[in-house]
Enzyme design. Structure first.
Site, short mmCIF file in Angstrom:
data_model
loop_
_atom_site.label_atom_id
_atom_site.label_comp_id
_atom_site.label_asym_id
_atom_site.label_seq_id
_atom_site.Cartn_x
_atom_site.Cartn_y
_atom_site.Cartn_z
N TYR A 27 -9.66 -40.87 38.24
CA TYR A 27 -10.16 -41.63 37.15
C TYR A 27 -9.64 -42.95 36.98
O TYR A 27 -10.58 -43.59 36.89
CB TYR A 27 -10.19 -41.04 35.92
CG TYR A 27 -11.10 -39.79 35.76
CD1 TYR A 27 -11.17 -38.43 36.42
CD2 TYR A 27 -12.05 -39.94 34.85
CE1 TYR A 27 -11.86 -37.50 36.39
CE2 TYR A 27 -13.07 -38.74 34.70
CZ TYR A 27 -13.08 -37.56 35.18
OH TYR A 27 -13.76 -36.53 35.08
N LYS A 45 -3.18 -28.95 43.87
CA LYS A 45 -3.55 -28.50 45.28
C LYS A 45 -2.57 -29.33 46.18
O LYS A 45 -2.70 -29.97 47.03
CB LYS A 45 -4.94 -29.40 45.44
CG LYS A 45 -5.68 -29.04 46.84
CD LYS A 45 -6.13 -27.63 46.74
CE LYS A 45 -6.72 -27.40 48.32
NZ LYS A 45 -7.24 -26.21 48.45
N ASP A 59 -8.53 -24.11 43.71
CA ASP A 59 -9.64 -23.26 44.32
C ASP A 59 -9.50 -21.92 44.05
O ASP A 59 -10.42 -21.07 43.39
CB ASP A 59 -9.86 -23.41 45.94
CG ASP A 59 -8.53 -23.30 46.64
OD1 ASP A 59 -7.49 -23.37 46.21
OD2 ASP A 59 -8.59 -23.37 47.86
N ASP A 96 -11.24 -31.16 34.44
CA ASP A 96 -12.62 -31.49 33.95
C ASP A 96 -13.42 -30.43 34.42
O ASP A 96 -14.14 -29.85 33.70
CB ASP A 96 -13.07 -32.90 34.75
CG ASP A 96 -14.53 -33.30 34.34
OD1 ASP A 96 -15.07 -32.87 33.14
OD2 ASP A 96 -14.99 -33.98 35.29
N ASP A 156 -15.16 -26.98 32.34
CA ASP A 156 -16.91 -26.43 32.21
C ASP A 156 -16.80 -25.15 32.62
O ASP A 156 -17.70 -24.55 31.93
CB ASP A 156 -17.57 -27.56 33.31
CG ASP A 156 -18.09 -28.72 32.41
OD1 ASP A 156 -17.47 -28.97 31.54
OD2 ASP A 156 -19.16 -29.16 32.92
C1 IPM Z 1 -15.67 -34.81 29.78
C2 IPM Z 1 -16.81 -35.50 30.45
C3 IPM Z 1 -16.35 -37.16 30.94
C4 IPM Z 1 -15.37 -36.79 31.87
C5 IPM Z 1 -17.40 -37.87 31.44
C6 IPM Z 1 -18.72 -38.15 30.61
C7 IPM Z 1 -16.96 -39.12 31.73
O1 IPM Z 1 -17.26 -34.78 31.59
O2 IPM Z 1 -15.32 -35.10 28.69
O3 IPM Z 1 -15.56 -33.62 30.34
O4 IPM Z 1 -15.30 -36.67 33.17
O5 IPM Z 1 -14.13 -36.79 31.56
MG MG Z 2 -16.58 -33.02 31.73
#
Ligand code: IPM
Ligand code: MG
Length: 359
Positions: free
Chosen positions: A138, A189, A221, A245, A249
């Site tokens: 990032y 990794k 993975d 990240d 999710d």
């Molecule tokens: C999160 C989001 C952000 C990230 C985006 C919106 C930049 O996906 O907070 O997980 O990648 O950190």
């Molecule tokens: Mg995210």
């Protein structure tokens, strides 16, 4: 208590409004507080030509805590990355030194049936994903798209971690694990990436100071596979910015809906940024559909971490739980025979429950 409210974009606006109502209900007149709103993300770009307007950053700097909705708009697709809504959020996290992102993944017993996974896999799930927020692909340099002398275009991003960056997130992770069930799984990794070999080495070194915590390692993975196969084996999982990240999710969906999960981004002191894990979902924005519970639970984390108001935080969480027990559901967590409600009604139900649970 100075709280900056940054609703951002899309459903971020819808859910933050409900979280603010719930916060006001729980704080009542007991404690003087100040809430001030400012734009970020696409809203910042519209208002000031910058996804993180200087005035917003200034407000965030002088606040004790920040309640955020989300950053992301459909226009991002044809804007340069530097003007992208999400970049506003990344710059804010970095500018305030908020490097430790707590993403608790908790299965509400009432929602076991709403998960796409079998009940016996997710029942009782209670884990914490800790994501590093200030380093990695990032922020690493060099970055960008350049054209080689041959005319070929090249895209470059750099995975970069200093040992001290890994060390500070490692300490946070070990401390979190020792307060929980004493298990820490570090994700890397290291079989392919030198940066991740360093990550693993530092995790092991820091771990020597925490003999009460059992440290394990998984390649990212394998970790993603283990998360959907048997998530309950995990207590705390720590990962770098990118892997964290992605894994958070995936982990969020184990609980039925990403609309339920709060997060806290913390730095060296009590200041923190609190936001739902879900994004801005432009397709359902402003339609009274989004689930405000993740935002409300983020506000509870805000009270707990930035203001040490444990009792108020617990009251907000109990209020959420009681509304679920009463059978109310937004569309994302709808189940047969439950009562469908919209964003605003869900917020009002929680606010009423907060008043009812008063002392
Ligand atoms: C999160 C989001 C952000 C990230 C985006 C919106 C930049 O996906 O907070 O997980 O990648 O950190
Ligand atoms: Mg995210």
């Amino acid at each position: 208590m100075k709280i900056a409210v940054l609703p951002g974009d899309g459903i971020g606006k819808d859910v933050t409004a409900e979280a603010v109502k719930a916060l006001k209900a729980v704080l009542g007149n007991a404690q003087p507080y100040e809430m001030q709103e400012a734009p970020i993300g696409g809203a910042g770009y519209e208002a000031a030509g910058d996804p993180l307007p200087p005035a917003t950053l200034e407000l965030a700097r002088k606040s004790d805590a920040i309640l955020l909705g989300g950053a992301g708009v459909p226009e991002d697709e044809h804007r340069p990355p530097s003007a992208g809504a999400g970049i506003g959020l990344l710059r804010l996290r970095k500018a305030l030194g908020l490097f430790a992102n707590f993403r608790p993944v908790f299965m509400f017993p009432e929602l076991v049936g709403a998960s796409t996974l079998k009940p016996e896999v997710v029942e009782g799930l209670d884990m914490l994903i800790l994501r590093e927020l200030n380093g990695d692909l990032y922020f690493g340099e060099p970055r960008g798209v350049t054209t080689e002398p041959s005319g070929e275009r090249v895209g470059i991003n750099t995975m970069r971690y200093t040992a001290s960056e890994v060390e500070r997130i490692a300490h946070v992770a070990f401390r979190a694990a020792s307060r929980r069930r004493g298990k820490l799984c570090s994700v890397d990794k290291a079989n392919v990436l030198e940066t991740m070999q360093l990550w693993r080495e530092v995790m092991v070194e820091v771990g020597r100071a925490y003999p009460d915590v059992e440290l394990s390692h998984l390649y990212v993975d394998a970790a993603s596979m283990a998360l959907v196969r048997n998530p309950r084996q995990f207590d705390v999982m720590v990962a770098g910015n990118v892997f964290g990240d992605i894994l958070s999710d995936a982990a969020a969906m184990l609980t039925g809906s990403i609309g339920m999960l709060p997060s806290a981004s913390l730095g060296a002191d009590r200041k923190g940024l609190y936001e739902p894990v879900h994004g801005t979902a432009p397709d359902i924005a402003g339609r009274d559909i989004a689930n405000p519970l993740a935002a409300i639970l983020s506000a509870a984390m805000l009270l707990r971490h930035s203001f040490e108001r444990e009792a108020d935080a617990a009251r907000m969480e109990r209020a959420v739980r009681s509304v679920l027990q009463a059978g109310y559901r937004t569309a994302d967590i709808m189940q047969p025979a439950m009562r469908a409600v919209g964003t605003v009604e869900m917020g009002e139900l929680v606010t009423e429950a907060i008043h009812r649970l008063d002392h």
